[in-house]
Enzyme design. Structure first.
Site, PDB file in Angstrom:
ATOM      1  N   GLU A 147      -0.356  -9.967  -0.646  1.00  0.00           N
ATOM      2  CA  GLU A 147      -1.145 -10.569  -0.168  1.00  0.00           C
ATOM      3  C   GLU A 147      -2.481 -10.161  -1.236  1.00  0.00           C
ATOM      4  OE1 GLU A 147      -2.799  -7.624   2.982  1.00  0.00           O
ATOM      5  OE2 GLU A 147      -2.923  -8.348   4.473  1.00  0.00           O
ATOM      6  N   ALA A 152       0.797  -1.002   0.339  1.00  0.00           N
ATOM      7  CA  ALA A 152       0.059   0.291   0.189  1.00  0.00           C
ATOM      8  C   ALA A 152       0.692   1.094  -0.030  1.00  0.00           C
ATOM      9  CB  ALA A 152      -0.707   0.082   0.763  1.00  0.00           C
ATOM     10  N   GLY A 176       0.548  -5.855   0.933  1.00  0.00           N
ATOM     11  CA  GLY A 176      -0.907  -5.258  -0.006  1.00  0.00           C
ATOM     12  C   GLY A 176      -0.643  -6.629  -1.614  1.00  0.00           C
ATOM     13  N   GLU A 216       4.093  -5.783   7.887  1.00  0.00           N
ATOM     14  CA  GLU A 216       3.067  -4.394   8.437  1.00  0.00           C
ATOM     15  C   GLU A 216       3.964  -4.481   9.440  1.00  0.00           C
ATOM     16  OE1 GLU A 216       2.752  -6.407   6.567  1.00  0.00           O
ATOM     17  OE2 GLU A 216       0.640  -5.978   4.697  1.00  0.00           O
TER      18      GLU A 216
END
Ligand code: NAD
Length: 783
Positions: free
Chosen positions: A105, A60, A102, A125
């Protein structure tokens, strides 16, 4: 943003958001549009998602994730992943570069994953005080099991393509053209049933053992977390992966909200941005001299003078960055030892070709052609001046001359040369090839170009360079002085060394002050105090009050211990204890070298290592600081002859040494100290508040230009717990400046002769006027 093309029946979506292909809301919306288009088109039977440019999406966009747009960004990310997961046409992710957060993911939500051999995946993260909040904590355990997922997510470690293949996270490693292979792979899986390809529909392989696994890992996680809440919250989210997928996702979302609104996440994000911001330096005395205006000299070759602990580590750092190094040492035995260490480290890191860039010598004339010299001889001003005088004559006139002194006066060293404008301090931290901090010190006459050169050098060799002014101990060691003094005064009043260490370690430091000096060698500080004439090699200077030096309170306990030969590791008795400790040590300590991801079993290492010294060298040159500190601590508690602690064979717990305790007891009696019970809170406050108070002095005097410079120094050089943001951030955002002032006032009233407890004028002023540390100094935006 997401380029759409078709190759027959295969639709290809290439994310294109340079430079890192991060996910912004716009990128995600474009991705959804592309997916919808592919789903609508009857001619399309499969979809490939890839990254354009250097990498697959690297997670992200942090500006959005850490700003007000966090919630919509996260929900967009979850929505895209759901879209991908439930798509009726097979989706293949083609991974190159770094699929982080992300990005990883998204790959986990897809039905197939291909990767090039150099690709790296990770869920980092936790380093920002968060968890993988778009299904990472739910899908990863469904592939690798709860145990491995806990390990991967709580460490945020990199997973290389080959390891990902072994773990089942990647279906195939592609040697050739990734996109071409992915398209042909997608074509080959068209029409196949997708149900077993959807990770969300799988069950966690070790679901029946989840409680057992969590229980077994909890202690390790707690110890490693050192007070950080994110790792344990990650575990809670992973635990929920045994629930039906939707319930697990809901739990993950709740826990993510909890973390995102925590002060620790804010602190860790501050650390992340501060690490970038220190590069945007400006001269504290003249703001016109800064990273934009000053031009560095190009450095291609460096001379290192002194091949001791620091010289060897500095040489490794320089060689690893591809620089040419001439290493000079006056002691042949020491030079051979350093060469062996350098060779061994570079071999471990499969970089033996870098050895060809190294010249070793005992002849100063070999330094005549280098662009820069870093001096790392003994910490003795007379010797350093002599070395600089020599270097000034031998090296070319434009060469930069830097000293690795821990705290001597850079101006005095510069005065020994005819080029004080080219003289500067470059303070590396031990082990120099591992520790990321480089404290760069400018003197009165250091030129802007020289400052820019050493700041650039830090970046070149992968360090975090912080520019500071010249004073005894600079920023880091100067602030450590009051902390150490207060720790010693606490011993006088009745606390045992272990109590001080425990309280500081509970706060989050990897080691308390006494275990730390045991490890570093107690003679370092002793030599410094002898040089400063605070003590002598035979005892206190004649006609000196026992507990005062130059009018200030002084605790002679460490000098007394040194006089008894309790110098820490350097006294060398550790080898005798190696045998005894073998069995217990092998239980659960593994050394992971991050560069190649391989794991070394300490049992094997010990079996092949002849001496403790060699073993410690292996560890010192390992490439993972947190683990290093932990492993060193474990080794210390087994082997090291210590200043204050005793370590029973087979135990890792530092135990009170009756000899030292008796000595402290006698000392208290002799000087009329009454033993009292002191709480952990008081220990932490007195040690850390006095350190932070010194930080205010440092800012007031312009030795550091910004509070964040101090924070970065402590985070990257002294093991200050990352989740608290650093000393200055912590005191402003968590404790509060007013509370700090009141506490210092209380303590300084109780101990009027502990000068470091007197609140700094800057602190008083800021509390009175409601000022803020963050507003001090310059930042990029103001330049
Ligand atoms: P060390 O004792 O391990 O090594 C010093 C080396 O310098 C020795 O090998 C010695 O033979 C050599 N030497 C002495 N005189 C010399 C000369 N005239 N020419 C060439 N070589 C000479 O010391 P160290 O721990 O590596 O420390 C070196 C410097 O780095 C000191 O200024 C120290 O304060 C600083 N420093 C040390 C640490 C640490 O943790 N050890 C951390 C940061 C900074």
């Amino acid at each position: 943003m997401a380029e759409y093309s078709t190759y027959g029946s295969v639709a290809v979506l290439q994310v294109n958001n340079p430079p890192l292909n991060t996910f912004t809301r716009h990128v995600l919306q474009a991705l959804v549009s592309g997916l919808e288009r592919a789903q609508r088109d009857p001619a399309v039977r499969s979809i490939v998602i890839a990254g354009k440019g250097p990498t697959f999406p690297a997670g992200a966009d942090l500006e959005e994730l850490l700003g007000t747009a966090a919630a919509p960004l996260l929900s967009n990310l979850r929505m895209v992943d759901k879209h991908v997961d439930t798509c009726q046409k097979p989706i293949v992710c083609a991974i190159h570069g770094t699929a982080l957060g992300g990005g990883f993911e998204l790959a986990l939500a897809s039905h197939y994953r291909l990767a090039v051999p150099s690709a790296t995946l990770s869920l980092p993260e936790v380093h920002l005080g968060m968890l993988p909040g778009a299904g990472g904590t739910q899908r990863l355990p469904r592939v690798v099991g709860v145990k491995s997922a806990i390990q991967l997510i709580t460490s945020g470690q990199d997973i290389k393509a080959q390891q990902a293949l072994t773990l089942g996270l990647v279906d195939k490693i592609v040697q050739g053209d990734l996109l071409k292979e992915a398209v042909s792979f997608a074509r080959s899986v068209e029409g196949r049933p997708l149900e077993d390809r959807r990770i969300s529909q799988r069950t966690v392989p070790d679901a029946d053992k989840v409680d057992e696994v969590v229980e077994a890992t909890r202690k390790t996680i707690l110890r490693k977390a050192r007070g950080a809440i994110a790792p344990l919250t990650c575990v809670q989210a992973i635990q929920a992966s045994v629930l039906p997928f939707a319930a697990g996702m809901a739990r993950e979302a709740d826990l993510m909200t909890y973390l995102m609104t925590s002060w620790q996440a804010a602190a860790q994000q501050y650390v992340f941005f501060s690490e970038r911001e220190v590069r945007q330096w400006s001269h504290p005395r003249d703001k016109h001299i800064n990273f934009r205006t000053a031009k560095p000299t190009v450095i291609k070759s460096v001379g290192v003078v002194g091949a001791g602990t620091m010289g060897a580590g500095i040489t490794i750092s320089l060689l690893q960055a591809g620089l040419k190094v001439v290493l000079l040492e006056v002691n042949k035995k020491q030079l051979d030892k350093a060469i062996a260490v350098i060779q061994k480290t570079l071999r471990q890191k499969s970089a033996s070709q870098k050895m060809s860039q190294l010249t070793t010598t005992m002849d100063y004339s070999q330094l005549s052609d280098v662009d820069m010299v870093i001096e790392a001889v003994f910490e003795n001003l007379r010797l350093k001046k002599e070395v600089f005088r020599k270097l000034d004559v031998i090296t070319k006139p434009q060469a930069v001359l830097a000293s690795n002194t821990s705290g001597l006066d850079i101006d005095k060293i510069a005065a020994a040369t005819k080029r004080p404008d080219k003289v500067v301090g470059t303070h590396f931290f031990s082990p120099a090839n591992v520790m990321r901090l480089l404290e760069n010190i400018y003197g009165k006459k250091t030129s802007a170009e020289t400052v820019a050169t050493v700041m650039q050098l830090a970046t070149t060799i992968g360090k975090v360079g912080v520019l500071v002014g010249n004073c005894a101990g600079f920023v880091g060691n100067r602030m450590l002085g009051p902390y150490r003094s207060e720790a010693l005064f606490l011993l006088e009043e009745g606390v045992d060394p272990q109590d001080v260490d425990r309280a500081i370690e509970e706060f989050g430091f990897p080691m308390g002050p006494f275990r730390m000096t045991d490890l570093a060698g107690n003679d370092i500080g002793w030599r410094r105090r002898i040089e400063a004439r605070l003590t002598t090699e035979h005892g206190p200077p004649p006609d000196t009050p026992a507990l005062y030096r130059r009018g200030d309170r002084y605790c002679p306990l460490p000098d007394m211990l040194c006089l008894q030969g309790r110098l820490g590791q350097k006294t060398g008795a550790g080898c005798m204890m190696l045998q005894e400790a073998k069995d217990d040590l092998t239980e659960n300590i593994y050394i992971r070298f991050r560069t190649d991801g391989s794991v070394f079993d300490l049992r094997r290492l010990l079996a092949h290592t002849k001496t403790l010294e060699e073993l410690i060298l292996d560890l010192l040159f390992a490439d993972d600081c947190a683990l290093l500190a932990h492993t060193e601590a474990a080794l210390m508690s087994h082997h090291a002859p210590s200043m204050c602690n005793r370590y029973d064979p087979g135990s890792r717990t530092a135990l009170p040494d009756p000899v030292v305790l008796q000595m402290i007891q006698d000392y208290r009696q002799e000087h009329g100290f009454k033993k009292r019970t002191i709480s952990s809170q008081e220990i932490v406050e007195r040690c850390l508040y006095s350190l932070i108070n010194e930080g205010f002095h440092v800012l007031d005097e312009g030795i550091a230009s910004r509070a964040l410079d101090i924070d970065v120094i402590y985070l990257f050089g002294y093991g200050w717990p990352r989740h608290t943001g650093g000393p200055m951030y912590y005191v402003e955002r968590v404790i509060g400046l007013e509370k700090l002032l009141r506490s210092l006032e209380t303590y300084s009233a109780r101990y009027p002769n502990h000068s470091h407890l007197q609140p700094s004028p800057l602190l008083r002023d800021m509390v009175a006027k409601g000022g803020s540390l963050a507003a001090l100094g310059t930042t990029d935006s103001k330049l």
